[in-house]
Scaffold this active site. Structure first.
Site, PDB file in Angstrom:
ATOM      1  N   GLY A  74       0.792  -1.222   0.000  1.00 38.12           N
ATOM      2  CA  GLY A  74       0.000   0.000   0.000  1.00 38.12           C
ATOM      3  C   GLY A  74       0.823   1.269   0.000  1.00 38.12           C
ATOM      4  N   THR A  75       1.917   1.275   0.738  1.00 38.49           N
ATOM      5  CA  THR A  75       2.737   2.484   0.816  1.00 38.49           C
ATOM      6  C   THR A  75       3.317   2.835  -0.546  1.00 38.49           C
ATOM      7  OG1 THR A  75       3.273   2.183   3.164  1.00 38.49           O
ATOM      8  CG2 THR A  75       4.809   3.502   1.846  1.00 38.49           C
ATOM      9  N   ASN A 155      -8.267   4.018   8.758  1.00 37.62           N
ATOM     10  CA  ASN A 155      -7.673   2.830   9.370  1.00 37.62           C
ATOM     11  C   ASN A 155      -7.780   2.806  10.882  1.00 37.62           C
ATOM     12  OD1 ASN A 155      -5.722   5.048   8.702  1.00 37.62           O
ATOM     13  ND2 ASN A 155      -4.426   3.912  10.114  1.00 37.62           N
ATOM     14  N   GLN A 185      -7.889  -0.160   3.519  1.00 36.42           N
ATOM     15  CA  GLN A 185      -8.773  -0.748   4.525  1.00 36.42           C
ATOM     16  C   GLN A 185     -10.163  -1.067   3.980  1.00 36.42           C
ATOM     17  OE1 GLN A 185      -8.033  -1.875   7.426  1.00 36.42           O
ATOM     18  NE2 GLN A 185      -5.978  -1.020   7.695  1.00 36.42           N
ATOM     19  N   SER A 205      -3.391  -3.068  -0.496  1.00 36.88           N
ATOM     20  CA  SER A 205      -2.302  -3.819   0.138  1.00 36.88           C
ATOM     21  C   SER A 205      -2.708  -5.270   0.334  1.00 36.88           C
ATOM     22  CB  SER A 205      -1.970  -3.195   1.505  1.00 36.88           C
ATOM     23  OG  SER A 205      -1.006  -3.959   2.189  1.00 36.88           O
ATOM     24  N   HIS A 207      -1.514  -7.683   2.469  1.00 36.13           N
ATOM     25  CA  HIS A 207      -1.567  -8.327   3.787  1.00 36.13           C
ATOM     26  C   HIS A 207      -2.748  -7.876   4.631  1.00 36.13           C
ATOM     27  CE1 HIS A 207       0.175  -5.126   6.518  1.00 36.13           C
ATOM     28  NE2 HIS A 207       0.512  -4.638   5.336  1.00 36.13           N
ATOM     29  N   THR A 243      12.023  -7.229 -11.819  1.00 36.68           N
ATOM     30  CA  THR A 243      11.437  -8.566 -11.914  1.00 36.68           C
ATOM     31  C   THR A 243      10.277  -8.692 -10.940  1.00 36.68           C
ATOM     32  OG1 THR A 243      13.568  -9.525 -12.524  1.00 36.68           O
ATOM     33  CG2 THR A 243      11.881 -11.037 -11.685  1.00 36.68           C
ATOM     34  N   CYS A 334       0.933   0.846  11.090  1.00 39.46           N
ATOM     35  CA  CYS A 334       1.702   0.972   9.853  1.00 39.46           C
ATOM     36  C   CYS A 334       2.707   2.116   9.898  1.00 39.46           C
ATOM     37  CB  CYS A 334       0.756   1.191   8.673  1.00 39.46           C
ATOM     38  SG  CYS A 334      -0.518  -0.067   8.562  1.00 39.46           S
TER      39      CYS A 334
END
Length: 392
Positions: A74-75, A155, A185, A205, A207, A243, A334
């Site tokens: 996300g960042t 968040n 979120q 994101s 995760h 890659t 985060c």
């Protein structure tokens, strides 16, 4: 229930990877490990995983695979959208609009553009429920505005911003202004149609949706120009060289597909957990829920509850719960594992005495009512004891 984790209620920080996702990632890492740029069959297999992941994600957003750029999370997606869009469109103007309670991955890129390239950023206020006044947005728009960036779900408190209304207002003013949405979120918990909502760029994101850490994507609408800031081999249509993380991308695609299978049922169960937690918390004196009330639970995100507790510092309470194998957050995990006073809580007007006495419960599709009951029962037992040791 697991012997190691009794109640993991910090899913807005990260989720447990789905078993099927972990198995797929392992297979791609250890068996189908080719470089997707290679011309032999191992490379062709790797490229197929990337295409399949793109198709799976595109299906959830009603868009095309080519609109998906895979990132490290996300960042990076937020930075690519904000800095990349600003730099690609700087001839049109150098004015950006965002809100006053964005995640650091949004406001730090905005600060960077202000400090290094003389952009001007307008920070819109929010009310006690975390909502932006449409009229305030309308008044903030200017001829030199090139980008509006806002989260879809906060968040820390779970407020839902009406991005469709925001998108309509700005596009009516000037259809060339780009609209970026931080959906980190929101994705997986809400149905999102970027084209219908007027979204040009959207960050996600992996995760947060039971996918691997170090994965994410940026949705980019057709015709949108963003300057890449990773240069090299020209992968992903020259928009992000390097890659590709094939195992992570494969896992992300599967996690996205799984989150949107029986989606309404999953969402309803999350709201059931949230309502149950709020009802149980209302039984405890000195406990206050922020930016949400029981009469309008479904006007907020289904997986986040922010709770201020009289007389107890959040860090003390967090560790007391941790000793009972209950895992919550004292804010946004985060930004730092040593967070300061929350700008989000300040923005929505939380009383000064609660700014350092607030914790966040957050759920996933794996959360149970049994876990919530255990957490609330334990909290009720701990509070009288902890308050006895508070300095007066």
């Amino acid at each position: 229930m697991s012997d190691k984790v009794i109640a993991y209620l910090d899913n807005a920080a990260t989720t447990r990877t789905f078993d099927e996702v972990g198995q797929l990632v392992n297979k791609v890492m250890c068996e189908d490990f080719g470089n997707p740029s290679s011309l032999h069959m191992k490379g062709v297999e790797a490229e197929r995983y990337i295409r399949e992941a793109g198709d799976r994600i595109a299906e959830t957003l009603k868009c095309n695979r080519k609109n998906i750029i895979f990132t490290s999370g996300g960042t990076e997606s937020n930075n690519m959208a904000i800095i990349g869009a600003a730099m690609a469109n700087r001839r049109r103007g150098k004015h950006i609009i965002t809100t006053c309670f964005e995640h650091a991955a949004v406001y730090q890129p905005c600060l960077y553009l202000e400090e290094m390239f003389d952009y001007e950023v307008t920070y819109l206020p929010v009310d006690a429920m975390g909502h932006v006044d449409p009229e305030v947005l309308r008044e903030a728009l200017r001829e030199d505005t090139v980008l509006v960036s806002t989260m879809m779900v906060n968040n820390e408190v779970g407020a839902i911003l009406d991005v469709e209304t925001i998108g309509n207002i700005m596009k009516q003013y000037d259809k060339n202004i780009l609209f970026h949405v931080d959906a980190i979120q929101a994705y997986g918990k809400m149905k999102i149609n970027p084209k219908k909502m007027g979204i040009d760029l959207m960050s996600v994101s992996g995760h947060k949706i039971h996918g691997p850490k170090g994965t994410g994507f940026l949705y980019m609408a057709d015709g949108v120009k963003v300057h890449p800031f990773i240069h090299g081999g020209g992968q992903q249509q020259n928009r992000r060289s390097g890659t590709e993380n094939v195992p992570g991308i494969a896992g992300l695609g599967l996690a996205a597909e799984m989150m949107y299978q029986n989606h309404e049922k999953k969402r309803d169960e999350l709201y059931r957990c949230k309502t149950h937690l709020m009802e149980r918390l209302s039984e405890i004196d000195g406990v206050h829920v922020n930016a949400c009330n029981l009469a309008a639970v479904e006007e907020t995100a289904p997986h986040v509850v922010s709770v201020s507790i009289e007389g107890i510092r959040s860090e003390v309470l967090l560790h007391a719960l941790e000793e009972k194998q209950i895992y919550v957050s004292s804010g946004s995990a985060c930004s730092s594992n040593h967070p300061g006073i929350s700008s989000t809580l300040q923005a929505i007007g939380v009383a000064k005495e609660f700014l350092d006495s607030t914790i966040r419960f957050s759920f996933s599709v794996e959360t149970t009512l049994e876990q919530i009951d255990y957490a609330v029962d334990t909290l009720a037992e701990l509070l009288p004891m902890l308050r006895r040791y508070v300095r007066r």
